[in-house]
Design a protein around this motif. Structure first.
Motif: not given
Length: 289
Positions: A34-48
């Protein structure tokens, strides 16, 4: 050779370590994918945000005698919905909405922990208790992990197109909002999987670091989807063994090893590493001079 075999096998003679290894493998693979898509989209803060927002759900589930996953999933989805509501119905920007929602919900969880009589240490939810994973916990992690991983693999082309070009995805008949909402739902479920391994505070590390490391090692997304889970698995098992032999916090050691892997990629990646680029720059400057 015998010493190495004993080093690898000794922890596995204890059932709790076998469960810890299984949980680490599942959490590492699912989170890294899942982190591959989170990094690509720029959703790091959303994961937090989602990883911290599940805390009150876990505590309320404990109070109600329900599985932790039920409360965590409900509050994970609630956090995503609240962030969207605040962002879409006010002048508040997305990063501010995320910050307000996740800190408020995390604080609510801490308050509930402080006033809840408990025969178990609910602080394990915050900091993780990988060595205390029960059979029921492992079964829960396995089911949720399998669900998330299956959806990610089946819909990987749609998610990838959404990440690179949502407008093009819409043009060919896909619904970007549905794809985005599906990814956020999978994020909430994945946070529950990782919570069993490293706790609420460190979940975001497993959700971001493997993908960020793989992003430094390749320019092809298809390779990222292979590199990230492989790296996360190696780092997870390495952290688990180190924590066993060094008697350190298990979840924190898993995250620390992932961080070391990122640092090595940042410094030495052939295409993106700081040191190879510096050497190349100096060689080019010397050739021109």
């Amino acid at each position: 050779m015998t010493a190495l075999w004993e080093f690898l096998v000794e922890p596995l003679r204890m059932e709790f370590m076998v469960r810890a290894v299984a949980t680490t493998l599942i959490a590492s693979v699912v989170c890294a994918t899942l982190s591959c898509w989170l990094v690509l989209i720029g959703w790091s803060l959303m994961g937090d945000a989602v990883s911290h927002a599940v805390l009150p759900g876990v505590v309320l589930a404990y109070i109600a005698g329900a599985p932790f996953a039920v409360g965590a999933v409900i509050f994970g989805f609630a956090a995503v919905a609240l962030i969207g509501l605040v962002r879409n119905t006010s002048r508040t920007k997305e990063d501010a909405a995320i910050g307000v929602v996740f800190t408020t919900m995390f604080a609510l969880g801490l308050v509930l922990i402080s006033i809840t009589p408990s025969q178990i240490d609910l602080n394990h939810i915050i900091f993780g208790n990988l060595l205390g994973v029960s059979r029921a916990d492992l079964a829960q992690v396995a089911v949720l992990g399998a669900l998330v991983f299956t959806v990610l693999i089946v819909k990987r082309r749609d998610f990838t197109l959404y990440a690179f070009d949502a407008s093009h995805a819409h043009a060919i008949g896909l619904n970007p909002r549905v794809l985005g909402a599906t990814l956020l739902g999978l994020l909430a479920l994945t946070a529950v999987v990782a919570l069993q391994a490293v706790g609420v505070v460190l979940v975001v590390a497993l959700l971001i670091t493997p993908g960020a490391t793989a992003y430094l090692l390749t320019n092809r997304f298809s390779r990222m989807l292979l590199i990230a889970p492989a790296l996360a698995t190696v780092c997870g098992l390495t952290g688990l063994y180190l924590s066993y032999y060094l008697d350190t916090a298990t979840g924190a050691m898993v995250v620390l090893v992932n961080g070391v892997a990122f640092a090595l990629a940042y410094l030495f990646s052939p295409s993106q590493g700081v040191l190879p680029r510096l050497v190349k720059h100096r060689s080019t400057a010397a050739a021109r001079g």
